[in-house]
Design a protein around this motif. Sequence first.
Motif, PDB file in Angstrom:
ATOM      1  N   UNK A 209       0.831  -1.200   0.000  1.00 60.76           N
ATOM      2  CA  UNK A 209       0.000   0.000   0.000  1.00 60.76           C
ATOM      3  C   UNK A 209       0.871   1.258   0.000  1.00 60.76           C
ATOM      4  N   UNK A 210       0.273   2.451  -0.130  1.00 60.02           N
ATOM      5  CA  UNK A 210       1.064   3.690  -0.229  1.00 60.02           C
ATOM      6  C   UNK A 210       1.937   3.967   1.003  1.00 60.02           C
ATOM      7  N   UNK A 211       1.595   3.402   2.175  1.00 61.54           N
ATOM      8  CA  UNK A 211       2.412   3.621   3.364  1.00 61.54           C
ATOM      9  C   UNK A 211       3.657   2.748   3.379  1.00 61.54           C
ATOM     10  N   UNK A 212       3.769   1.847   2.415  1.00 61.16           N
ATOM     11  CA  UNK A 212       4.927   0.957   2.371  1.00 61.16           C
ATOM     12  C   UNK A 212       4.695  -0.383   3.031  1.00 61.16           C
ATOM     13  N   UNK A 213       3.472  -0.632   3.537  1.00 60.12           N
ATOM     14  CA  UNK A 213       3.164  -1.929   4.127  1.00 60.12           C
ATOM     15  C   UNK A 213       3.130  -2.999   3.042  1.00 60.12           C
TER      16      UNK A 213
END
Length: 259
Positions: A209-213
Amino acid sequence: MKKLLSILLVIQIISIHQTRAQCDPATPQQNAAYEKVVKELQNQFRKNPPAGNWQVFDERHSLGKLELSDEYGKIFRICGDRYDLSFLQASAADQQKARADSAKAIGDTITQQQRSFVMSTDSIYKESDPNRTTDLAKSTVDINVEMNAGNYRVEEPISNRFAASYKTIPVDGAPLALQIILKPNDAGIAARPETVVLLGNWKNNLQKNPRGDKLYHYSYKKGGTLIENMIVTIKAPLDVASEIVKKIDWRALSNTLTK
């Protein structure tokens, strides 16, 4: 500066938890579903320790006092919808008991609380003595079970969780299982390897996802009001974890879930 940033990050996570996560009383039906799962977890894991001189050191559950949490509540596990079990080798258990007794005698509440505080993304116990850290990693097995998780995160930058390597492994009776080697945290403390078995309607659908998860997403069939999935994380040397995995009847555990 790094310590200050870490403290601010923890405060921010706690704030998110307090504003977005609620602990809700369980209904009789939810209590019954949780009890069914926990009793089978006890039947499987307490009765199947690793070979050798291992013993149950600690067990945590919420039978009789269940409160439900959403996924944010699982950062610090303030709500009770989980199960945790620790095995220690006999010599390590004796040392831990002596350490706890000594802390109690001098009023060291921090050391006493270390035994009762569990995080789902913990690194191996942080110690000033590197040799003690290594010994604990070899002599401790932690089995942490999350229930009704919306996602399983292989990597989560906000909690400084990064994987040096990860791969899927075959486990009879489980739709998805992983073997993960985590990178050391920003203080250089090496995390224990994790063997993770996911039960329920999990798919091999790793996403970023965009948060890097880096995460696997779960699709609920019944809406998640009862227990539809489990994430079983075994924190132990890989050979010990492999032995535990082979001993467990994963189909029996899966049969406790709401289908």
